[in-house]
Design a protein around this motif. Structure first.
Motif, PDB file in Angstrom:
ATOM      1  N   ASP A   1      15.183  -0.408  22.514  1.00 52.46           N
ATOM      2  CA  ASP A   1      15.611  -1.690  23.080  1.00 52.46           C
ATOM      3  C   ASP A   1      15.849  -1.538  24.586  1.00 52.46           C
ATOM      4  N   ASP A   2      16.341  -2.582  25.208  1.00 54.88           N
ATOM      5  CA  ASP A   2      16.627  -2.564  26.645  1.00 54.88           C
ATOM      6  C   ASP A   2      17.885  -1.732  26.895  1.00 54.88           C
ATOM      7  N   ILE A   3      17.765  -0.708  27.748  1.00 53.21           N
ATOM      8  CA  ILE A   3      18.903   0.202  27.976  1.00 53.21           C
ATOM      9  C   ILE A   3      19.698  -0.159  29.232  1.00 53.21           C
ATOM     10  N   SER A   4      19.261  -1.208  29.964  1.00 55.09           N
ATOM     11  CA  SER A   4      19.882  -1.494  31.270  1.00 55.09           C
ATOM     12  C   SER A   4      21.368  -1.839  31.139  1.00 55.09           C
ATOM     13  N   GLY A   5      21.748  -2.526  30.054  1.00 50.49           N
ATOM     14  CA  GLY A   5      23.158  -2.882  29.854  1.00 50.49           C
ATOM     15  C   GLY A   5      24.030  -1.652  29.671  1.00 50.49           C
ATOM     16  N   THR A   6      23.536  -0.694  28.894  1.00 49.06           N
ATOM     17  CA  THR A   6      24.288   0.546  28.675  1.00 49.06           C
ATOM     18  C   THR A   6      24.363   1.360  29.967  1.00 49.06           C
ATOM     19  N   MET A   7      23.268   1.389  30.718  1.00 46.40           N
ATOM     20  CA  MET A   7      23.249   2.080  32.013  1.00 46.40           C
ATOM     21  C   MET A   7      24.324   1.487  32.936  1.00 46.40           C
ATOM     22  N   ALA A   8      24.421   0.145  32.954  1.00 46.23           N
ATOM     23  CA  ALA A   8      25.430  -0.530  33.788  1.00 46.23           C
ATOM     24  C   ALA A   8      26.842  -0.149  33.342  1.00 46.23           C
ATOM     25  N   GLN A   9      27.052  -0.031  32.025  1.00 43.54           N
ATOM     26  CA  GLN A   9      28.370   0.371  31.509  1.00 43.54           C
ATOM     27  C   GLN A   9      28.726   1.791  31.957  1.00 43.54           C
TER      28      GLN A   9
ATOM     29  N   LEU B   1      31.824   2.985  34.349  1.00 44.67           N
ATOM     30  CA  LEU B   1      32.757   4.033  33.941  1.00 44.67           C
ATOM     31  C   LEU B   1      32.810   5.145  34.982  1.00 44.67           C
ATOM     32  N   PHE B   2      31.652   5.501  35.526  1.00 45.45           N
ATOM     33  CA  PHE B   2      31.537   6.577  36.522  1.00 45.45           C
ATOM     34  C   PHE B   2      30.867   6.033  37.791  1.00 45.45           C
ATOM     35  N   PRO B   3      31.613   5.344  38.654  1.00 46.17           N
ATOM     36  CA  PRO B   3      31.002   4.707  39.843  1.00 46.17           C
ATOM     37  C   PRO B   3      30.248   5.682  40.752  1.00 46.17           C
ATOM     38  N   ILE B   4      30.688   6.931  40.814  1.00 46.35           N
ATOM     39  CA  ILE B   4      30.028   7.910  41.687  1.00 46.35           C
ATOM     40  C   ILE B   4      28.581   8.144  41.243  1.00 46.35           C
ATOM     41  N   LEU B   5      28.309   7.983  39.952  1.00 50.87           N
ATOM     42  CA  LEU B   5      26.949   8.182  39.452  1.00 50.87           C
ATOM     43  C   LEU B   5      26.018   7.072  39.925  1.00 50.87           C
ATOM     44  N   LYS B   6      26.551   5.860  40.041  1.00 45.96           N
ATOM     45  CA  LYS B   6      25.734   4.759  40.568  1.00 45.96           C
ATOM     46  C   LYS B   6      25.353   5.047  42.020  1.00 45.96           C
ATOM     47  N   GLU B   7      26.359   5.542  42.755  1.00 39.83           N
ATOM     48  CA  GLU B   7      26.153   5.864  44.167  1.00 39.83           C
ATOM     49  C   GLU B   7      25.091   6.958  44.332  1.00 39.83           C
ATOM     50  N   LYS B   8      25.073   7.909  43.396  1.00 36.32           N
ATOM     51  CA  LYS B   8      24.182   9.068  43.520  1.00 36.32           C
ATOM     52  C   LYS B   8      23.012   9.009  42.531  1.00 36.32           C
ATOM     53  N   ARG B   9      22.679   7.818  42.061  1.00 32.78           N
ATOM     54  CA  ARG B   9      21.715   7.727  40.958  1.00 32.78           C
ATOM     55  C   ARG B   9      20.323   8.252  41.297  1.00 32.78           C
ATOM     56  N   HIS B  10      19.974   8.278  42.571  1.00 32.45           N
ATOM     57  CA  HIS B  10      18.645   8.776  42.955  1.00 32.45           C
ATOM     58  C   HIS B  10      18.671  10.247  43.394  1.00 32.45           C
ATOM     59  N   GLN B  11      19.832  10.876  43.243  1.00 33.28           N
ATOM     60  CA  GLN B  11      19.987  12.270  43.676  1.00 33.28           C
ATOM     61  C   GLN B  11      19.731  13.214  42.493  1.00 33.28           C
TER      62      GLN B  11
ATOM     63  N   GLN C   1      29.468  16.898  34.933  1.00 38.81           N
ATOM     64  CA  GLN C   1      30.090  16.591  33.644  1.00 38.81           C
ATOM     65  C   GLN C   1      30.020  15.099  33.361  1.00 38.81           C
ATOM     66  N   GLN C   2      30.195  14.289  34.413  1.00 41.07           N
ATOM     67  CA  GLN C   2      30.099  12.834  34.239  1.00 41.07           C
ATOM     68  C   GLN C   2      28.683  12.439  33.824  1.00 41.07           C
ATOM     69  N   VAL C   3      27.682  13.089  34.427  1.00 41.06           N
ATOM     70  CA  VAL C   3      26.289  12.824  34.046  1.00 41.06           C
ATOM     71  C   VAL C   3      26.079  13.182  32.568  1.00 41.06           C
ATOM     72  N   ALA C   4      26.606  14.344  32.164  1.00 39.91           N
ATOM     73  CA  ALA C   4      26.417  14.810  30.778  1.00 39.91           C
ATOM     74  C   ALA C   4      27.064  13.849  29.779  1.00 39.91           C
ATOM     75  N   VAL C   5      28.287  13.405  30.096  1.00 40.22           N
ATOM     76  CA  VAL C   5      28.981  12.455  29.217  1.00 40.22           C
ATOM     77  C   VAL C   5      28.237  11.119  29.222  1.00 40.22           C
ATOM     78  N   GLY C   6      27.827  10.678  30.426  1.00 39.70           N
ATOM     79  CA  GLY C   6      27.092   9.424  30.538  1.00 39.70           C
ATOM     80  C   GLY C   6      25.797   9.442  29.746  1.00 39.70           C
ATOM     81  N   ARG C   7      25.098  10.587  29.801  1.00 34.53           N
ATOM     82  CA  ARG C   7      23.840  10.697  29.060  1.00 34.53           C
ATOM     83  C   ARG C   7      24.091  10.567  27.558  1.00 34.53           C
ATOM     84  N   ALA C   8      25.148  11.193  27.063  1.00 32.66           N
ATOM     85  CA  ALA C   8      25.488  11.081  25.635  1.00 32.66           C
ATOM     86  C   ALA C   8      25.838   9.632  25.280  1.00 32.66           C
ATOM     87  N   LEU C   9      26.499   8.923  26.186  1.00 30.79           N
ATOM     88  CA  LEU C   9      26.874   7.525  25.924  1.00 30.79           C
ATOM     89  C   LEU C   9      25.658   6.602  25.864  1.00 30.79           C
TER      90      LEU C   9
END
Length: 234
Positions: free
Chosen positions: A108-116, A120-130, A141-149
């Motif tokens: 399905d569309d994952i964009s909503g979960t990505m936004a969530q 939860l981890f604003p720094i990841l949005k800031e660094k999403r292309h890094q 660790q935030q990336v790892a938790v976010g990926r599981a979510l």
């Protein structure tokens, strides 16, 4: 019966048993923490609930279903997310690509979960292309938790999520873990920082040599003089 429970688990790697009649579990929206000395079998107990070792005895029940004989990837499809302690990000991929990898089972569309996850981890949005390999330990660790979510799990298994991070980053990660639990996700976590982890735990398990020594609420374990003296530094 808990939402997720590894019941009377005995088993290990090869011929030697690491777990001895060990029981751990967690309810929806609850944080359950596994603590104990080094070599107590904490990570092994959690990995056993995820199907990463064969049990000689015992069972694993998840959401009313016996999943004892399911492979880890089959448990992910059922709604289990697992974040290992190390090697838990794809270092050459960007933050966003890491999160997309987490959604591999979804059609399905994952964009909503990505936004969530970004909320939860604003720094990841800031660094999403890094590339994830350029991030600090706490950010990884935030990336790892976010990926599981991104799999939209019903239960999240975290193996020492605050290992090697500063006290400030540890507090931030624990705050985010509390937020995740408030969304109704069950969290089962192994932690070396026992005192801080029991502070946020609804339930705690103290393991010694692969067996349950104490099981109680986080608050009760913090107040137990024997637990404080032996496992929490007095």
């Amino acid at each position: 019966m808990s939402f997720l429970v590894g019941h009377n688990m005995t088993g290990g790697y090869g011929g030697a048993d690491i777990l001895h009649d060990c029981t751990i579990g967690v309810e929806k929206g609850e944080i359950a923490v596994i603590v104990g000395p080094n070599g107590a079998g904490k990570s092994t107990a959690m990995k056993a609930t995820f199907g990463m070792l064969n049990l000689r005895q015992g069972s694993v029940m998840f959401d009313g279903e016996d999943i004892t004989h399911l492979k880890p990837e089959e448990r992910v499809v059922k709604g289990m997310g697992f974040v290992p302690q190390t090697h838990n990000v794809f270092t050459s991929m960007t933050v966003e690509e890491n999160l997309e990898m987490g959604a591999f089972i979804r059609e399905d569309d994952i964009s909503g979960t990505m936004a969530q996850v970004f909320d939860l981890f604003p720094i990841l949005k800031e660094k999403r292309h890094q590339p994830a390999g350029e991030l600090s330990g706490g950010q990884r660790q935030q990336v790892a938790v976010g990926r599981a979510l991104m799999t939209r799990p019903k239960v999240l298994l975290l193996d020492e999520p605050t290992a090697g991070v500063s006290p400030i980053v540890m507090d931030e990660l624990f705050d985010r873990i509390i937020e995740i639990a408030r969304q109704g996700i069950a969290i089962l976590m192994v932690e070396q920082n026992a005192k801080q982890a029991l502070n946020i735990a609804d339930k705690g398990y103290v393991l010694v040599q692969g067996a349950n020594r104490f099981t109680d609420t986080g608050e009760a374990l913090m107040a137990n003089p024997e637990v404080r003296k032996a496992f929490l530094g007095g």
